[in-house]
Design a protein around this motif. Structure first.
Motif, short mmCIF file in Angstrom:
data_model
loop_
_atom_site.label_atom_id
_atom_site.label_comp_id
_atom_site.label_asym_id
_atom_site.label_seq_id
_atom_site.Cartn_x
_atom_site.Cartn_y
_atom_site.Cartn_z
N ASP A 219 0.81 -1.22 0.00
CA ASP A 219 0.00 0.00 0.00
C ASP A 219 0.84 1.27 0.00
OD1 ASP A 219 -2.14 -1.76 0.20
OD2 ASP A 219 -2.16 -1.67 2.41
N ARG A 220 2.13 1.13 0.26
CA ARG A 220 3.06 2.27 0.27
C ARG A 220 2.63 3.35 1.26
NH1 ARG A 220 7.49 0.57 -2.41
NH2 ARG A 220 8.06 2.74 -2.82
N ASN A 221 2.20 2.92 2.44
CA ASN A 221 1.76 3.85 3.48
C ASN A 221 2.95 4.69 3.93
OD1 ASN A 221 1.41 4.65 6.41
ND2 ASN A 221 -0.65 3.87 6.00
N GLN A 222 2.88 6.00 3.68
CA GLN A 222 4.03 6.87 3.93
C GLN A 222 4.34 7.04 5.41
OE1 GLN A 222 6.22 7.91 1.61
NE2 GLN A 222 4.96 6.58 0.31
N GLN A 223 3.31 7.05 6.23
CA GLN A 223 3.53 7.19 7.67
C GLN A 223 4.31 5.99 8.22
OE1 GLN A 223 -0.05 7.81 9.94
NE2 GLN A 223 1.02 7.96 11.89
N LEU A 224 3.90 4.80 7.83
CA LEU A 224 4.60 3.60 8.29
C LEU A 224 5.98 3.48 7.64
CD1 LEU A 224 1.75 0.92 8.41
CD2 LEU A 224 3.01 1.88 10.35
N ARG A 225 6.10 3.87 6.39
CA ARG A 225 7.39 3.81 5.72
C ARG A 225 8.39 4.75 6.38
NH1 ARG A 225 7.73 1.16 0.85
NH2 ARG A 225 9.47 2.46 0.17
N SER A 226 7.90 5.86 6.85
CA SER A 226 8.77 6.79 7.57
C SER A 226 9.16 6.22 8.95
CB SER A 226 8.06 8.13 7.74
OG SER A 226 8.84 9.01 8.52
N LYS A 227 8.19 5.62 9.63
CA LYS A 227 8.43 5.07 10.97
C LYS A 227 9.44 3.92 10.93
CE LYS A 227 6.01 2.92 14.88
NZ LYS A 227 4.68 2.48 15.42
N TYR A 228 9.33 3.06 9.90
CA TYR A 228 10.20 1.88 9.81
C TYR A 228 11.19 2.01 8.66
CZ TYR A 228 6.81 -0.17 13.01
OH TYR A 228 6.01 -0.42 14.10
N GLU A 229 11.65 3.23 8.41
CA GLU A 229 12.54 3.49 7.28
C GLU A 229 13.77 2.57 7.28
OE1 GLU A 229 14.87 7.29 5.22
OE2 GLU A 229 13.86 7.50 7.15
N ALA A 230 14.33 2.32 8.47
CA ALA A 230 15.55 1.51 8.56
C ALA A 230 15.32 0.06 8.17
CB ALA A 230 16.11 1.58 9.99
N LEU A 231 14.06 -0.39 8.21
CA LEU A 231 13.75 -1.79 7.92
C LEU A 231 13.26 -2.03 6.50
CD1 LEU A 231 11.92 -2.76 11.25
CD2 LEU A 231 14.22 -3.46 10.53
N ILE A 232 12.95 -0.96 5.77
CA ILE A 232 12.36 -1.13 4.44
C ILE A 232 13.25 -1.95 3.50
CG2 ILE A 232 11.70 0.11 2.33
CD1 ILE A 232 10.41 2.22 4.09
N PRO A 233 14.57 -1.71 3.45
CA PRO A 233 15.40 -2.56 2.57
C PRO A 233 15.30 -4.04 2.93
CG PRO A 233 16.62 -0.60 3.24
CD PRO A 233 15.38 -0.64 4.07
N SER A 234 15.24 -4.35 4.21
CA SER A 234 15.13 -5.74 4.64
C SER A 234 13.78 -6.33 4.21
CB SER A 234 15.27 -5.83 6.17
OG SER A 234 15.23 -7.17 6.59
N PHE A 235 12.70 -5.56 4.40
CA PHE A 235 11.37 -6.05 4.00
C PHE A 235 11.31 -6.28 2.49
CE2 PHE A 235 9.48 -3.66 7.84
CZ PHE A 235 9.72 -4.75 8.66
N GLU A 236 11.94 -5.39 1.72
CA GLU A 236 11.92 -5.53 0.26
C GLU A 236 12.71 -6.76 -0.17
OE1 GLU A 236 13.31 -1.69 -0.96
OE2 GLU A 236 11.27 -0.85 -1.04
#
Length: 239
Positions: A219-236
């Protein structure tokens, strides 16, 4: 099963009960029995679950000696000298638990990293319950009898007391926890190249839910993407 009016224990017509035989039927006599437990009106919320528990002999309360052992385990800490001796230290890595929104015990955590040669490293870390539940313990004997945790829509009947399964054996974020780990190396084309097992210790980076990870990745939720920015590469990488 015919019941004596003196042995009804407050049960009314329409109630679900647990009863025991006092005499079995014969050619000349109907079966007689007595009520052991009144579960409640058949239409009452939650009584259907109580019926299933009773039918399959699933016990909700734990014996006192099991609870006492769990209390002693709960007071332990993951100390540097005793529990960490000989264990591999994974505490500096971006390891997360991902569970349902309502989960309370977190028993597995994951990580995916990219190695220098382009291979992937997959780490799966399982709570090391066996460290705290010895072979000869009352906890182990009770877990053996129960066999598994049983889940219902409105409750769970755990295999181990909740202060254990939700406490020191739960991979909560930001605290040291003992684990059994498997570390797998996977090629860029998806081939498993090698794997190894380890006694480890982790400090979960975050407690994630499936809905949050979906919101971040799909969903590309920007609020959550900002909160968990450090984890996004791992999730991807996981995706």
């Amino acid at each position: 099963l015919f019941l004596s009016s003196k042995e009804l224990k407050g049960a009314f017509p329409g109630d679900m009960v647990v009863a025991e035989f006092e005499s079995y039927p014969s050619s000349f006599q109907a079966p007689m029995g007595s009520i052991v437990e009144v579960l409640g009106d058949v239409e009452e919320a939650g009584v259907d679950v109580s019926v299933v528990l009773a039918k399959y002999g699933i016990s909700e309360p734990f014996p006192e000696n099991v609870l006492n052992e769990a209390d002693l385990v709960e007071k332990q800490n993951v100390s540097e000298h005793e529990t960490l001796s000989g264990r591999e230290d994974f505490r500096g890595r971006k390891i997360v638990t991902i569970d349902g929104d309502t989960a309370r015990d977190f028993d597995d955590a994951v990580e995916v990293e990219v190695l220098g040669n382009g291979d992937f490293l997959l780490g799966v870390h399982i709570a090391d319950v066996s460290y705290y539940v010895g072979d000869e313990s009352a906890l182990n004997a009770e877990a053996y009898l129960r066999g598994t945790s049983v889940y219902f829509p409105d409750r769970a009947v755990p295999m181990l007391p909740e202060n254990l399964s939700n406490g020191i054996c739960s991979l909560s974020p930001g605290v040291d926890r003992l684990v059994q780990s498997v570390i797998v190396t996977i090629s860029s084309s998806g081939e498993v190249k090698n794997f190894r097992f380890a006694d480890g210790v982790i400090r979960s980076f975050a407690r994630m839910t499936y809905s949050e990870v979906k919101a971040i990745l799909v969903d590309r939720n920007q609020q959550l993407r900002s909160k968990y920015e450090a984890l996004i590469p791992s999730f991807e990488r996981m995706l």
